[in-house]
Design a protein around this motif. Sequence first.
Motif, PDB file in Angstrom:
ATOM      1  N   GLY A   1       0.814  -1.215   0.000  1.00 39.45           N
ATOM      2  CA  GLY A   1       0.000   0.000   0.000  1.00 39.45           C
ATOM      3  C   GLY A   1       0.846   1.262   0.000  1.00 39.45           C
ATOM      4  O   GLY A   1       0.494   2.273  -0.609  1.00 39.45           O
ATOM      5  N   ILE A   2       1.967   1.193   0.692  1.00 39.59           N
ATOM      6  CA  ILE A   2       2.859   2.355   0.777  1.00 39.59           C
ATOM      7  C   ILE A   2       3.617   2.546  -0.538  1.00 39.59           C
ATOM      8  O   ILE A   2       3.739   3.657  -1.042  1.00 39.59           O
ATOM      9  N   GLU A   3       4.095   1.440  -1.109  1.00 39.18           N
ATOM     10  CA  GLU A   3       5.012   1.547  -2.248  1.00 39.18           C
ATOM     11  C   GLU A   3       4.308   1.675  -3.598  1.00 39.18           C
ATOM     12  O   GLU A   3       4.871   2.253  -4.530  1.00 39.18           O
ATOM     13  N   ALA A   4       3.093   1.147  -3.698  1.00 38.38           N
ATOM     14  CA  ALA A   4       2.394   1.205  -4.981  1.00 38.38           C
ATOM     15  C   ALA A   4       1.705   2.564  -5.149  1.00 38.38           C
ATOM     16  O   ALA A   4       1.411   3.253  -4.177  1.00 38.38           O
ATOM     17  N   ASP A   5       1.456   2.919  -6.419  1.00 42.97           N
ATOM     18  CA  ASP A   5       0.687   4.141  -6.671  1.00 42.97           C
ATOM     19  C   ASP A   5      -0.789   3.915  -6.339  1.00 42.97           C
ATOM     20  O   ASP A   5      -1.484   4.829  -5.905  1.00 42.97           O
TER      21      ASP A   5
ATOM     22  N   LEU B   1      -3.493   0.767  -4.642  1.00 36.72           N
ATOM     23  CA  LEU B   1      -3.785  -0.565  -4.105  1.00 36.72           C
ATOM     24  C   LEU B   1      -5.250  -0.857  -4.381  1.00 36.72           C
ATOM     25  O   LEU B   1      -6.120  -0.110  -3.933  1.00 36.72           O
TER      26      LEU B   1
END
Lengths: 130, 128
Positions: A119-123, A125
């Motif tokens: 959730g943090i790393e993707a643009d 979720l």
Amino acid sequence: MKFAILVNEGPYQHQASDSAYQFAVAAIESGHEVARVFFYHDGVNNGSNLTTPPQDDRHIQKRWSALAAESGVDLVLCVAACQRRGMVDEGERDRNKKDAINVADGFRISGLGQLIEAGIEADRLLTFGD
Amino acid sequence: MEDEEYAGGVQKKFIYINRRAPHGTVYAHEALETVLIGAAFDQDVSMLFIDDGVYQLKKEQRPDSLEMKNFSKAFKALEMYDVEKLFVETESLQERGLNESDLLVDVELVARAKVAELIDQQDVVLSF
């Protein structure tokens, strides 16, 4: 765009896993990245290599495994959900003294931290569930 | 293997939307597990309770008679995990004959007409 996907339902009973798979394929074909698919709740059953659907039906687990092999998508099964539902890899077999393994190729068991990290790393979720 | 502290330094706004009653399905319990694990990642976390999800916060649950775990106690501990923004949709409470005094924890009521705005402010939306 970098996508992460959450699948909350098991195979065949719900369309969630099918829709998630079709989204992932379409996204990759359009030049996007699908970094990780996290399977939670009954969703972990998508990773069982013991399923044998009728020949004229789609093979949901094999489709996911092929996608992981072809596109490097990280398929993660929630460890706590797996333990409740009898999804076992080598590590879980040894840790919990079971006598079988049923986690299919391309899937790995890990913790919920992998969902938060996605959730943090993707643009974006995306959740596929009921 | 899990629970590792996230060192990326990125902070996003996460909202966990709880829509279901606590014991009929596993979603409520496993949503709470996600919130507790997620707390280690130092993100900006909110929880929103709508529809039958408001029952998760109901006082005096006794699910032991169903051989179910009473995870509702964990809502009281959320403060220790820096999860302090608990939103409850006003109409969902009213439609079920409940009010704030029936709930285990202090919450912020939000009108149905404002829920979309609340969700729109978030980076990551997880709906259970």
